[in-house]
Design a protein around this motif. Structure first.
Motif, mmCIF file in Angstrom:
data_model
loop_
_atom_site.group_PDB
_atom_site.id
_atom_site.type_symbol
_atom_site.label_atom_id
_atom_site.label_comp_id
_atom_site.label_asym_id
_atom_site.label_seq_id
_atom_site.Cartn_x
_atom_site.Cartn_y
_atom_site.Cartn_z
ATOM 1 N N LEU A 50 0.624 -1.794 -0.489
ATOM 2 C CA LEU A 50 -0.009 -0.124 0.021
ATOM 3 C C LEU A 50 0.911 0.659 0.141
ATOM 4 C CD1 LEU A 50 -2.918 -0.765 2.847
ATOM 5 C CD2 LEU A 50 -3.422 -0.764 0.174
ATOM 6 N N PHE A 51 1.851 1.174 0.549
ATOM 7 C CA PHE A 51 2.633 2.520 1.303
ATOM 8 C C PHE A 51 3.529 2.770 -0.818
ATOM 9 C CE2 PHE A 51 7.180 3.631 1.533
ATOM 10 C CZ PHE A 51 7.073 4.648 1.859
ATOM 11 N N GLY A 52 3.280 1.268 -1.145
ATOM 12 C CA GLY A 52 4.194 1.690 -2.204
ATOM 13 C C GLY A 52 3.297 2.054 -3.557
ATOM 14 N N LEU A 53 2.112 1.905 -3.102
ATOM 15 C CA LEU A 53 1.289 2.288 -4.863
ATOM 16 C C LEU A 53 0.747 3.842 -4.209
ATOM 17 C CD1 LEU A 53 -1.118 -1.043 -4.925
ATOM 18 C CD2 LEU A 53 0.233 -0.042 -6.726
ATOM 19 N N MET A 54 1.109 3.885 -3.249
ATOM 20 C CA MET A 54 0.491 5.599 -2.868
ATOM 21 C C MET A 54 1.700 6.671 -3.821
ATOM 22 S SD MET A 54 0.353 5.731 1.385
ATOM 23 C CE MET A 54 1.058 7.755 1.995
ATOM 24 N N ALA A 104 21.479 -2.598 0.375
ATOM 25 C CA ALA A 104 21.702 -3.058 1.591
ATOM 26 C C ALA A 104 20.795 -3.422 2.249
ATOM 27 C CB ALA A 104 22.572 -2.640 2.446
ATOM 28 N N TYR A 105 19.860 -2.297 2.034
ATOM 29 C CA TYR A 105 18.556 -2.032 2.081
ATOM 30 C C TYR A 105 16.606 -3.220 2.108
ATOM 31 C CZ TYR A 105 16.984 2.637 1.948
ATOM 32 O OH TYR A 105 16.839 3.741 0.963
ATOM 33 N N VAL A 106 17.750 -2.764 0.678
ATOM 34 C CA VAL A 106 16.023 -3.455 -0.550
ATOM 35 C C VAL A 106 16.271 -4.509 -0.370
ATOM 36 C CG1 VAL A 106 15.628 -3.453 -2.639
ATOM 37 C CG2 VAL A 106 16.006 -0.970 -1.797
ATOM 38 N N LEU A 107 17.763 -5.075 -0.421
ATOM 39 C CA LEU A 107 18.037 -6.945 0.158
ATOM 40 C C LEU A 107 17.363 -7.549 0.886
ATOM 41 C CD1 LEU A 107 21.846 -7.052 -1.344
ATOM 42 C CD2 LEU A 107 19.885 -7.490 -2.640
ATOM 43 N N LEU A 108 17.423 -6.553 2.501
ATOM 44 C CA LEU A 108 17.280 -7.153 3.356
ATOM 45 C C LEU A 108 15.236 -7.067 3.332
ATOM 46 C CD1 LEU A 108 17.493 -6.875 6.849
ATOM 47 C CD2 LEU A 108 17.081 -5.107 6.756
ATOM 48 N N PRO A 129 10.367 2.734 -10.723
ATOM 49 C CA PRO A 129 11.039 2.078 -9.575
ATOM 50 C C PRO A 129 11.164 2.560 -8.676
ATOM 51 C CG PRO A 129 11.820 2.951 -11.700
ATOM 52 C CD PRO A 129 10.164 3.035 -12.177
ATOM 53 N N VAL A 130 10.808 3.631 -8.519
ATOM 54 C CA VAL A 130 10.490 4.809 -7.040
ATOM 55 C C VAL A 130 9.262 4.091 -6.451
ATOM 56 C CG1 VAL A 130 8.967 7.258 -5.765
ATOM 57 C CG2 VAL A 130 10.308 7.123 -7.599
ATOM 58 N N VAL A 131 8.392 2.904 -6.962
ATOM 59 C CA VAL A 131 7.227 2.471 -6.369
ATOM 60 C C VAL A 131 7.873 1.452 -5.517
ATOM 61 C CG1 VAL A 131 4.893 0.827 -6.760
ATOM 62 C CG2 VAL A 131 4.928 3.598 -7.766
ATOM 63 N N LEU A 132 8.357 0.750 -6.315
ATOM 64 C CA LEU A 132 8.760 -0.236 -5.643
ATOM 65 C C LEU A 132 10.056 -0.783 -5.100
ATOM 66 C CD1 LEU A 132 10.142 -2.155 -9.824
ATOM 67 C CD2 LEU A 132 8.234 -2.765 -7.814
ATOM 68 N N TYR A 133 11.189 0.699 -5.027
ATOM 69 C CA TYR A 133 11.685 0.910 -4.317
ATOM 70 C C TYR A 133 11.283 0.907 -2.843
ATOM 71 C CZ TYR A 133 14.136 4.445 -0.819
ATOM 72 O OH TYR A 133 15.001 5.645 -0.107
ATOM 73 N N ALA A 134 9.842 1.755 -3.157
ATOM 74 C CA ALA A 134 8.742 1.845 -1.903
ATOM 75 C C ALA A 134 8.578 0.881 -1.013
ATOM 76 C CB ALA A 134 8.001 3.279 -1.999
ATOM 77 N N VAL A 135 8.405 -0.243 -1.684
ATOM 78 C CA VAL A 135 8.190 -1.249 -1.101
ATOM 79 C C VAL A 135 8.741 -1.762 -0.288
ATOM 80 C CG1 VAL A 135 7.304 -3.534 -1.237
ATOM 81 C CG2 VAL A 135 6.318 -1.511 -2.986
ATOM 82 N N GLY A 136 9.615 -2.005 -0.726
ATOM 83 C CA GLY A 136 11.554 -2.589 -0.293
ATOM 84 C C GLY A 136 11.845 -1.436 1.308
ATOM 85 N N GLY A 195 19.987 16.754 -5.321
ATOM 86 C CA GLY A 195 19.789 18.404 -5.999
ATOM 87 C C GLY A 195 17.730 18.309 -6.587
ATOM 88 N N GLY A 196 17.539 17.099 -6.221
ATOM 89 C CA GLY A 196 15.599 16.958 -6.747
ATOM 90 C C GLY A 196 15.041 16.345 -6.419
ATOM 91 N N ILE A 197 13.271 15.968 -6.710
ATOM 92 C CA ILE A 197 12.426 15.222 -5.597
ATOM 93 C C ILE A 197 12.778 14.153 -6.636
ATOM 94 C CG2 ILE A 197 10.551 14.652 -5.277
ATOM 95 C CD1 ILE A 197 10.220 17.735 -4.546
ATOM 96 N N ASP A 198 12.994 13.112 -6.114
ATOM 97 C CA ASP A 198 13.081 11.970 -6.982
ATOM 98 C C ASP A 198 13.992 11.481 -8.032
ATOM 99 O OD1 ASP A 198 10.894 10.461 -5.160
ATOM 100 O OD2 ASP A 198 8.943 11.326 -6.708
ATOM 101 N N GLN A 199 14.519 11.785 -7.695
ATOM 102 C CA GLN A 199 16.123 11.948 -8.474
ATOM 103 C C GLN A 199 16.759 10.870 -7.972
ATOM 104 O OE1 GLN A 199 16.349 13.423 -11.912
ATOM 105 N NE2 GLN A 199 14.522 14.437 -11.026
ATOM 106 N N GLN A 200 17.813 10.472 -8.994
ATOM 107 C CA GLN A 200 18.897 9.129 -8.867
ATOM 108 C C GLN A 200 20.083 10.137 -8.069
ATOM 109 O OE1 GLN A 200 18.261 6.399 -8.743
ATOM 110 N NE2 GLN A 200 15.995 6.274 -9.403
ATOM 111 N N VAL A 201 20.510 10.055 -7.497
ATOM 112 C CA VAL A 201 22.115 10.359 -6.488
ATOM 113 C C VAL A 201 23.304 9.759 -7.271
ATOM 114 C CG1 VAL A 201 23.688 10.487 -5.084
ATOM 115 C CG2 VAL A 201 21.027 10.894 -4.119
#
Length: 305
Positions: free
Chosen positions: A182-186, A266-270, A202-209, A243-249
């Motif tokens: 639900l958090f990811g789908l938000m 590491a925390y996505v793998l966790l 990718p942001v949605v998938l990352y948010a689930v992790g 330097g931006g919102i939802d931008q890759q570092v």
């Protein structure tokens, strides 16, 4: 039929509740989904109205040009969202408990990896940021906005969402996965702001992790406060570093940012590992001081709501 829920500990007799409170106190996945959808609808609607009022203040081309523009760009929606969730939680009698009560299911030692792995990118993003790009006021404004981001999103998902799933009778593995989904789908709502699907996906998938790691942090610390704080510093430090919102570092010449990327991986793998190993059952409780709902199921299926 579910037994009455005692809201303030086992020594307090049951109190009469309105139909509104009774409806939400019985919990269930579809109610968690309904609550999330309702939150997003109000969030988007009220934020749209707010943008009409403050639109002239925000510099769309350079939102980090001054503190007020930065605060409103990042924080306008979360500030509105924080007000919405507080009003909703008060209306169903869940403030301060069960939202900020002790967790009814204890964490396992390995779960400490989640807050540690999440904290690593926070620290290294902070150390690797080029602060010369911003004024001091802008940095403070971004950090303040982050507090509202962490509060609103964590109360909705790890607070209200987790409590609704637990009262619906779900085991903790399902509570973790469903609340994180639900958090990811938000974050699909970013499509409404004009972002492309190849950015939002990718942001949605990352948010689930990330949501799974916030759940683990909730379990091991025993309090919703700590996921709120971890989340509150994750977004602003990432924004300042990128330097931006939802931008890759993506500054590979900066050692601190390379370490931050490793911590994120590491925390996505966790989160993937946690999907298979998390156990526990709250037995229908939303906080540790509530009596168990003994009619809650012993298996993974949800109780009827």
């Amino acid at each position: 039929m579910s037994k009455p829920i005692v809201e303030h500990g086992g020594s307090t007799p049951p109190v009469a509740q309105s139909r509104w409170r009774t409806f939400w106190n019985s919990g269930g996945f579809w109610k968690a989904a309904l609550m999330t959808l309702g939150y997003l609808a109000l969030f988007q609607g009220l934020t749209g109205l707010l943008s009409l009022v403050v639109g002239d203040v925000v510099d769309a081309d350079n939102p980090f040009d001054d503190p007020l523009s930065a605060l409103l760009t990042i924080g306008a929606g979360p500030i509105v969202g924080s007000i919405v969730v507080v009003l909703f939680a008060r209306s169903i009698g869940w403030l301060p408990r069960p939202l900020f009560g002790r967790q009814p299911v204890r964490g396992r030692g390995w779960m400490w990896a989640a807050p540690v792995f999440v904290l690593l990118p926070i620290v290294t993003h902070a150390l690797g940021t080029d602060y010369g790009r911003y004024g001091a006021g802008v940095v403070v404004a971004v950090l303040v906005a982050g507090l509202f981001v962490g509060f609103s999103e964590e109360v909705v998902t790890r607070g209200l969402g987790v409590a609704l799933l637990r009262r619906g009778g779900y085991r903790e593995q399902a509570v973790m996965l469903l609340s994180s989904i639900l958090f990811g789908l938000m974050h699909l709502s970013n499509l409404l702001s004009g972002q492309e699907i190849d950015t939002v996906g990718p942001v949605v998938l990352y948010a689930v992790g990330f949501g799974i790691c916030m759940y683990l942090s909730l379990r091991i610390t025993g309090s919703l406060v700590w996921p709120i704080l971890l989340h509150a510093f994750t977004d602003p430090t990432t924004i300042l570093a990128s330097g931006g919102i939802d931008q890759q570092v993506a500054n590979t010449a900066n050692t601190w940012l390379v370490i931050a990327s490793i911590g994120t991986i590491a925390y996505v793998l966790l989160a993937v590992v946690a999907t298979f190993v998390v156990r526990g059952h709250a037995r229908g409780r939303a906080d540790a001081d509530e009596p168990e709902r003994f009619d809650a199921p012993e298996k993974g299926a949800p109780a009827s709501a």
